[in-house]
Design a protein around this motif. Structure first.
Motif, short mmCIF file in Angstrom:
data_model
loop_
_atom_site.label_atom_id
_atom_site.label_comp_id
_atom_site.label_asym_id
_atom_site.label_seq_id
_atom_site.Cartn_x
_atom_site.Cartn_y
_atom_site.Cartn_z
N UNK A 124 48.59 104.38 58.39
CA UNK A 124 48.58 105.32 57.27
C UNK A 124 47.31 105.03 56.47
N UNK A 125 46.32 105.93 56.53
CA UNK A 125 45.02 105.65 55.92
C UNK A 125 45.15 105.39 54.41
N UNK A 126 46.03 106.12 53.74
CA UNK A 126 46.21 105.89 52.30
C UNK A 126 46.60 104.44 52.03
N UNK A 127 47.53 103.93 52.83
CA UNK A 127 47.99 102.54 52.66
C UNK A 127 46.87 101.57 53.00
N UNK A 128 46.14 101.83 54.07
CA UNK A 128 45.02 100.96 54.45
C UNK A 128 44.02 100.86 53.30
N UNK A 129 43.69 101.98 52.68
CA UNK A 129 42.73 101.97 51.57
C UNK A 129 43.28 101.23 50.36
N UNK A 130 44.57 101.41 50.08
CA UNK A 130 45.20 100.71 48.96
C UNK A 130 45.10 99.20 49.15
N UNK A 131 45.50 98.73 50.32
CA UNK A 131 45.54 97.28 50.57
C UNK A 131 44.14 96.68 50.51
N UNK A 132 43.18 97.31 51.14
CA UNK A 132 41.84 96.73 51.23
C UNK A 132 41.10 96.81 49.90
N UNK A 133 41.27 97.92 49.18
CA UNK A 133 40.55 98.06 47.91
C UNK A 133 41.19 97.27 46.77
N UNK A 134 42.50 97.06 46.83
CA UNK A 134 43.17 96.25 45.80
C UNK A 134 43.16 94.77 46.14
N UNK A 135 42.77 94.45 47.36
CA UNK A 135 42.80 93.07 47.83
C UNK A 135 42.04 92.06 46.99
N UNK A 136 40.77 92.32 46.66
CA UNK A 136 40.00 91.32 45.90
C UNK A 136 40.67 90.90 44.59
N UNK A 137 41.27 91.84 43.87
CA UNK A 137 41.93 91.50 42.61
C UNK A 137 43.15 90.62 42.85
N UNK A 138 43.89 90.89 43.92
CA UNK A 138 45.06 90.06 44.23
C UNK A 138 44.64 88.64 44.62
N UNK A 139 43.50 88.52 45.33
CA UNK A 139 43.00 87.19 45.68
C UNK A 139 42.60 86.42 44.43
N UNK A 140 41.96 87.12 43.49
CA UNK A 140 41.57 86.48 42.23
C UNK A 140 42.80 85.93 41.52
#
Length: 526
Positions: free
Chosen positions: A78-94
């Motif tokens: 699901x491209x929408x989900x892929x974009x959500x996970x990858x684009x929100x990822x850096x903040x979650x890592x922080x």
């Protein structure tokens, strides 16, 4: 009846990060985390490679990571989900770094980025070769500092509480609510009713439905079995990812994982007699995605009649290798193999489930007030095959999103309250016997053998039909035992494994094209 605002089932990265976020946003809410083993025992603990996340925007980009994920997923992500996970990822890592997680850095004080199969750039942050254990350590430390959160270990969930369990309570079978769970306290052997406004399923994977797996012994598909009995929608169970390189052993059960990052570091695959073979299957050779590498290994083993292939690390820089993979090196030494002198025997093993409990972009399942996060869920991120090291990122992003939605629900306080006193105690009436453990072990082994032999890396129509018949026989035997035996974790796990096997087999039969991790050789003949 035990009352809690939030019931979290599972103590890996998904459950812990979710609980931390809810606790921070609503310090007045009561949160109960339950796990059937010790606090730190989870699939998270055994994640070696790391977390795939874009941190170097000079050489990498969100779009590159998105395209790598879509390519690995065989067109079913699901491209929408892929974009959500990858684009929100850096903040979650922080956030998890702020919670105390340490990731390796290089001499320039930037992240030491690894690369794994299917990735076009180095983007995997890690803590040596024990990234999951480091994340688990930090999250547990943070959880233990919270006053409104309790973690109960050695508690096993038997069934979810829905309208099904409440006498004379009208309900729509397509619009059920979750009100908590029946939970077996393994120390007292008592079944407790635990009531919750919101329940989070974070139970991890189902690797032990197969004979050989990289998963810990607790990975018996409990969350999926519970959700299946509660009539939740569950999809994509046919997509089982087999890790290409588990340390070969004749011993059944959890196999030692040799991280994909070792191949990313430069290790080569060889036949048992030492010949290279990956060039015959993919131009990326050792860095092809997991499904391709696992099938290539399976093909070579069958062509040659070998029980394993080998991983060749002999030409790699010893000092740098030991800095990155000290624990993997020691695991091999403990088995009698020196990675710089010997070829290491490896074999594919069940590793990761790409489907699971269907959820929306906030982790809400088709059962109201029951969320699912992590490997037990089907978010749409992985499609037909998971890109290496995307799983921990998915757990963090969806743990966060489920927590945000949970806090919204708590603030609105529009729950469908019912008289929970109507929920009956766990039914132990009738003749009950202590079933011999040998029978449970026998049925479990039978199930694992049929799944490994008939529903493994390469499937066929005839194998799947035979598997369906054999699974039905085991299901009837387990149901008979369950109806006339005292409750035990072993019996409940077997019950859940049978449900998982049923879902994998039936959804494999329904799958009419080869995609990603799913391969049915009968479909090639059409």
């Amino acid at each position: 009846m035990i009352y809690t605002d939030i019931l979290v089932i599972g103590s890996g990265i998904s459950g812990l990060s979710y609980a931390l976020k809810v606790a921070q946003e609503r310090p007045d809410a009561t949160i109960t985390i339950i796990t059937k083993s010790d606090d730190e025992e989870s699939n998270t603990k055994y994640a070696q490679g790391g977390v795939a996340v874009v941190t170097n925007f000079e050489t990498d980009s969100f779009e590159k990571h998105i395209e790598d994920t879509l390519r690995a997923g065989g067109g079913l992500c699901n491209r929408e989900v892929v974009e959500i996970v990858i684009k929100e990822g850096p903040q979650r890592i922080k956030e998890i770094i702020d919670w105390g997680v340490n990731f390796d850095k290089n001499s320039s004080n930037t992240y030491d980025l690894g690369r794994e199969g299917g990735h076009t750039e180095n983007r995997v942050i890690h803590h040596k070769d024990i990234t999951g254990a480091e994340i688990e350590r930090a999250l547990l430390d943070a959880i233990n500092k919270l006053e409104n959160t309790q973690l109960l270990n050695h508690h096993y969930v038997i069934d979810l509480i829905t309208e099904h369990h409440i006498p004379n309570e009208p309900f729509d079978k397509y619009s059920l609510n979750c009100y908590g769970a029946y939970v077996l306290d393994l120390k007292t052997q008592q079944v407790k009713k635990m009531s919750a406004k919101i329940t989070l399923m974070a139970t991890g994977g189902c690797g032990h439905v197969y004979k050989n797996t990289t998963n810990p012994i607790i990975a018996t598909g409990d969350g999926i079995g519970l959700a299946h009995r509660a009539k939740a929608k569950i999809s994509n169970m046919q997509f089982i990812q087999f890790h290409p390189t588990a340390f070969y052993s004749n011993r059944p059960g959890q196999l030692s994982l040799i991280s994909e990052a070792v191949r990313g570091f430069g290790a080569k695959l060889r036949t048992a007699s030492g010949e290279p073979f990956m060039h015959k299957y993919d131009e990326r050779e050792e860095l092809a995605s997991r499904d391709i590498v696992a099938r290539a290994i399976d093909s070579e083993m069958k062509l040659r009649g070998d029980d394993f292939v080998c991983l060749d690390c002999r030409s790699l820089n010893r000092e740098e290798f030991l800095k990155h993979f000290p624990n993997i090196y020691q695991q091999c030494m403990d088995e009698g193999y020196d990675m710089f002198k010997d070829l290491i025997p490896v074999v594919p093993a069940s590793h990761y489930l790409c489907g699971g409990i269907d959820v929306d972009t906030f982790g809400q399942s088709t059962i109201k007030n029951m969320f699912a996060v992590g490997e037990c869920s089907n978010t749409g991120l992985h499609g037909a095959n998971r890109l290496a090291s995307n799983s921990l990122l998915e757990a963090l992003v969806f743990g966060h999103r489920a927590a945000i939605k949970t806090v919204e629900r708590l603030n609105e306080d529009k729950f469908n309250y019912i008289n929970l006193n109507k929920v009956p105690e766990w039914d132990e009436k009738g003749l009950k016997v202590n079933e011999e453990m040998v029978l449970l072990n026998y049925l479990r082994k039978q199930l694992q053998v049929l799944m490994s032999d008939l529903v493994g890396i390469v499937r066929s129509n005839s194998r799947l039909e035979l598997a369906k018949q054999k699974e039905e026989e085991i299901y009837r035997a387990v149901k008979e035992i369950y109806n006339f035996s005292f409750l035990s974790p072993q019996l409940s796990e077997l019950r859940n494994l049978v449900s998982v096997a049923y879902l994998i087999i039936t959804q494999s039969i329904e799958q009419k094209e080869n995609r990603g991790a799913f391969y049915n050789k009968s479909l090639d003949k059409k």
